[in-house]
Design a protein around this motif. Structure first.
Motif, PDB file in Angstrom:
ATOM      1  N   TYR A 129      11.061  -2.635  -5.789  1.00 10.61           N
ATOM      2  CA  TYR A 129      11.557  -1.672  -4.388  1.00 10.61           C
ATOM      3  C   TYR A 129      10.811  -0.389  -4.674  1.00 10.61           C
ATOM      4  CZ  TYR A 129      13.595   0.164  -0.392  1.00 10.61           C
ATOM      5  OH  TYR A 129      14.210   0.787   0.834  1.00 10.61           O
ATOM      6  N   SER A 130      11.195  -0.119  -5.891  1.00 13.68           N
ATOM      7  CA  SER A 130      10.726   1.468  -6.482  1.00 13.68           C
ATOM      8  C   SER A 130       9.155   1.558  -6.686  1.00 13.68           C
ATOM      9  CB  SER A 130      11.494   1.810  -7.679  1.00 13.68           C
ATOM     10  OG  SER A 130      12.843   1.491  -7.601  1.00 13.68           O
ATOM     11  N   LEU A 131       8.669   0.337  -7.257  1.00 15.48           N
ATOM     12  CA  LEU A 131       7.215   0.454  -7.278  1.00 15.48           C
ATOM     13  C   LEU A 131       6.588   0.434  -6.073  1.00 15.48           C
ATOM     14  CD1 LEU A 131       6.414  -2.187 -10.226  1.00 15.48           C
ATOM     15  CD2 LEU A 131       5.767   0.298 -10.181  1.00 15.48           C
ATOM     16  N   ILE A 132       7.131  -0.181  -4.990  1.00 11.53           N
ATOM     17  CA  ILE A 132       6.459  -0.429  -3.923  1.00 11.53           C
ATOM     18  C   ILE A 132       6.172   1.240  -3.097  1.00 11.53           C
ATOM     19  CG2 ILE A 132       6.812  -1.161  -1.503  1.00 11.53           C
ATOM     20  CD1 ILE A 132       8.028  -4.051  -2.583  1.00 11.53           C
ATOM     21  N   HIS A 133       7.473   1.886  -3.440  1.00 14.47           N
ATOM     22  CA  HIS A 133       7.559   2.896  -2.629  1.00 14.47           C
ATOM     23  C   HIS A 133       7.156   4.249  -3.282  1.00 14.47           C
ATOM     24  CE1 HIS A 133       9.189   1.066   0.821  1.00 14.47           C
ATOM     25  NE2 HIS A 133      10.140   0.505   0.013  1.00 14.47           N
ATOM     26  N   GLU A 134       7.291   4.256  -4.708  1.00 13.26           N
ATOM     27  CA  GLU A 134       7.070   5.288  -5.262  1.00 13.26           C
ATOM     28  C   GLU A 134       5.360   5.366  -5.667  1.00 13.26           C
ATOM     29  OE1 GLU A 134       9.967   6.208  -8.207  1.00 13.26           O
ATOM     30  OE2 GLU A 134      11.431   6.026  -6.538  1.00 13.26           O
TER      31      GLU A 134
ATOM     32  N   ASP B 278       1.268   5.457  -5.080  1.00 16.01           N
ATOM     33  CA  ASP B 278       0.463   6.314  -4.321  1.00 16.01           C
ATOM     34  C   ASP B 278       0.023   5.324  -3.301  1.00 16.01           C
ATOM     35  OD1 ASP B 278       0.956   8.554  -5.851  1.00 16.01           O
ATOM     36  OD2 ASP B 278      -0.832   8.479  -7.051  1.00 16.01           O
ATOM     37  N   TRP B 279      -0.307   6.105  -1.986  1.00 18.83           N
ATOM     38  CA  TRP B 279      -1.397   5.276  -1.232  1.00 18.83           C
ATOM     39  C   TRP B 279      -2.812   5.417  -1.530  1.00 18.83           C
ATOM     40  CZ3 TRP B 279       0.487   3.596   3.825  1.00 18.83           C
ATOM     41  CH2 TRP B 279       1.924   3.421   4.126  1.00 18.83           C
ATOM     42  N   ASN B 280      -3.547   4.579  -0.887  1.00 17.00           N
ATOM     43  CA  ASN B 280      -4.775   4.414  -1.176  1.00 17.00           C
ATOM     44  C   ASN B 280      -5.490   4.009  -2.704  1.00 17.00           C
ATOM     45  OD1 ASN B 280      -6.005   5.171   1.178  1.00 17.00           O
ATOM     46  ND2 ASN B 280      -5.956   7.071   0.824  1.00 17.00           N
ATOM     47  N   LYS B 281      -4.370   3.252  -3.485  1.00 15.30           N
ATOM     48  CA  LYS B 281      -4.626   2.972  -4.602  1.00 15.30           C
ATOM     49  C   LYS B 281      -4.093   1.446  -5.049  1.00 15.30           C
ATOM     50  CE  LYS B 281      -4.422   7.134  -7.865  1.00 15.30           C
ATOM     51  NZ  LYS B 281      -3.516   7.998  -8.372  1.00 15.30           N
ATOM     52  N   THR B 282      -4.885   0.948  -5.672  1.00 13.72           N
ATOM     53  CA  THR B 282      -4.398  -0.497  -6.255  1.00 13.72           C
ATOM     54  C   THR B 282      -3.298  -0.232  -7.287  1.00 13.72           C
ATOM     55  OG1 THR B 282      -6.606  -1.325  -5.731  1.00 13.72           O
ATOM     56  CG2 THR B 282      -5.241  -2.805  -6.985  1.00 13.72           C
ATOM     57  N   ILE B 283      -2.099  -1.028  -6.914  1.00 14.77           N
ATOM     58  CA  ILE B 283      -1.050  -0.921  -7.867  1.00 14.77           C
ATOM     59  C   ILE B 283      -0.659  -2.192  -8.270  1.00 14.77           C
ATOM     60  CG2 ILE B 283       1.582  -0.043  -7.880  1.00 14.77           C
ATOM     61  CD1 ILE B 283      -0.666   2.157  -7.076  1.00 14.77           C
TER      62      ILE B 283
ATOM     63  N   ASN C 268      -2.512 -10.409  -3.318  1.00 14.87           N
ATOM     64  CA  ASN C 268      -3.269  -9.193  -3.053  1.00 14.87           C
ATOM     65  C   ASN C 268      -2.790  -8.802  -1.811  1.00 14.87           C
ATOM     66  OD1 ASN C 268      -4.965  -9.170  -5.410  1.00 14.87           O
ATOM     67  ND2 ASN C 268      -6.350 -10.598  -4.248  1.00 14.87           N
ATOM     68  N   TYR C 269      -1.759  -7.844  -1.803  1.00 15.73           N
ATOM     69  CA  TYR C 269      -1.083  -7.259  -0.617  1.00 15.73           C
ATOM     70  C   TYR C 269      -1.809  -6.072   0.055  1.00 15.73           C
ATOM     71  CZ  TYR C 269       3.118  -7.167   2.681  1.00 15.73           C
ATOM     72  OH  TYR C 269       3.787  -7.164   3.666  1.00 15.73           O
TER      73      TYR C 269
ATOM     74  N   SER D  66      -0.853  -7.547  -6.755  1.00 16.41           N
ATOM     75  CA  SER D  66      -1.034  -6.001  -6.509  1.00 16.41           C
ATOM     76  C   SER D  66      -0.886  -5.660  -5.100  1.00 16.41           C
ATOM     77  CB  SER D  66      -2.721  -5.963  -6.941  1.00 16.41           C
ATOM     78  OG  SER D  66      -3.442  -6.621  -5.708  1.00 16.41           O
ATOM     79  N   LEU D  67      -0.868  -4.362  -4.761  1.00 21.62           N
ATOM     80  CA  LEU D  67      -0.377  -3.854  -3.539  1.00 21.62           C
ATOM     81  C   LEU D  67      -1.295  -2.696  -3.545  1.00 21.62           C
ATOM     82  CD1 LEU D  67       1.274  -3.057  -1.004  1.00 21.62           C
ATOM     83  CD2 LEU D  67       2.612  -1.824  -2.545  1.00 21.62           C
ATOM     84  N   VAL D  68      -2.030  -2.536  -2.224  1.00 19.38           N
ATOM     85  CA  VAL D  68      -2.675  -1.455  -1.664  1.00 19.38           C
ATOM     86  C   VAL D  68      -2.153  -0.994  -0.338  1.00 19.38           C
ATOM     87  CG1 VAL D  68      -5.046  -0.481  -1.023  1.00 19.38           C
ATOM     88  CG2 VAL D  68      -4.861  -2.220  -2.672  1.00 19.38           C
ATOM     89  N   LYS D  69      -1.952   0.363  -0.168  1.00 21.29           N
ATOM     90  CA  LYS D  69      -1.273   0.933   0.864  1.00 21.29           C
ATOM     91  C   LYS D  69      -2.277   1.892   1.646  1.00 21.29           C
ATOM     92  CE  LYS D  69       2.330   2.633  -1.204  1.00 21.29           C
ATOM     93  NZ  LYS D  69       3.652   3.118  -1.545  1.00 21.29           N
ATOM     94  N   THR D  70      -2.689   1.547   2.690  1.00 18.49           N
ATOM     95  CA  THR D  70      -3.676   2.429   3.160  1.00 18.49           C
ATOM     96  C   THR D  70      -3.132   3.166   4.571  1.00 18.49           C
ATOM     97  OG1 THR D  70      -5.491   0.619   2.508  1.00 18.49           O
ATOM     98  CG2 THR D  70      -6.221   2.140   4.394  1.00 18.49           C
TER      99      THR D  70
END
Ligand SMILES: C[S@@+](CC[C@H](N)C(=O)[O-])C[C@H]1O[C@@H](n2cnc3c(N)ncnc32)[C@H](O)[C@@H]1O
Length: 220
Positions: A112-117, A119-124, A86-87, A131-135
């Motif tokens: 790489y595309s998934l990381i950047h494309e 949304d922020w504030n969502k669990t991807i 969980n990143y 999984s990735l959450v960018k805050t």
């Protein structure tokens, strides 16, 4: 964002230069080389080799160009470690996707595309296990209910973001970590090391990446 421009570093990988701050996002001696040395080898690899974990909660302070995130996910996939990741990436100034696209990392992949494309504030979900959450926040305002096993402390250095290296922020990092959790950073400043020790960390000075004598790994 007009202050930002793309620069190639000595190992052929790319970074961003912030003109206003007069600061690069990575070492000019090699962006990828530095990220691999400080965060992957001495952070992720060290932890997964020494502790038998099934789930890894990882916090990155200063998500920036997402390079550390990408290398982390690639490493876990390549080494076929059966670990759930969980990143969590935190950064108050997300970089515009147009600027990210100018970073010509030649081995860019679907991840790489998934990381950047995403949304922020969502669990991807990057993979079923990752999984990735960018805050988009300052780390000082970030809250989280569970403990982290690893913190990549990759904010700008004390010259640019002096307050981020204050003892109260480092103490916040200590509280974010679980027992045996680790914080890794490229910064090896004496005052930072002494503050980490005073807070209660066991601190190791490790050889730094090319162009830097030392880096720090702090263990709770
Ligand atoms: C050295 S760059 C990070 C490089 C990044 N880890 C990468 O892989 O590209 C520093 C980052 O810290 C972010 N930053 C600045 N102040 C911050 C704060 N209070 N909390 C979290 N991140 C912060 C900046 O916006 C910048 O993106």
């Amino acid at each position: 964002m007009n202050n930002l421009s793309v620069k190639i570093t000595a190992d052929g990988s790319y970074t961003i230069f912030n003109k206003e701050l007069n600061e690069h996002y990575h070492s000019i001696h090699g962006a990828k080389q530095e990220a691999n040395h400080v965060f992957i080898k001495n952070g992720l690899h060290y932890f997964t080799e020494n502790y038998n974990v099934k789930t890894l909660n990882l916090l990155e302070v200063g998500f920036g160009t997402g390079l550390n995130c990408w290398l982390t996910i690639n490493h876990l996939i390549k080494t076929k470690k059966n670990i759930k990741l969980n990143y969590f990436g935190v950064d108050p100034k997300p970089i515009d996707i147009k600027m990210i696209k100018k970073l010509n990392h030649q081995d860019q992949n679907e991840i790489y595309s998934l990381i950047h494309e995403s949304d922020w504030n969502k669990t991807i979900k990057i993979t079923p296990n990752i999984s990735l959450v960018k805050t988009p926040k300052n780390i000082q305002n970030f809250q989280h209910s569970n403990h982290f096993e690893i913190i990549y402390f990759d904010a700008f250095g004390p010259r640019v973001e002096e307050k981020l290296w204050d003892k109260d922020v480092l103490k916040l990092m200590y509280n974010f970590l679980g027992e045996n959790g680790i914080l890794v950073t490229y910064c090896a400043k004496g005052q930072v090391r002494r503050d980490l020790i005073e807070i209660g960390f066991k601190v190791e000075r490790l050889p730094g990446p090319p162009g830097k004598r030392e880096m720090l790994r702090a263990i709770k």
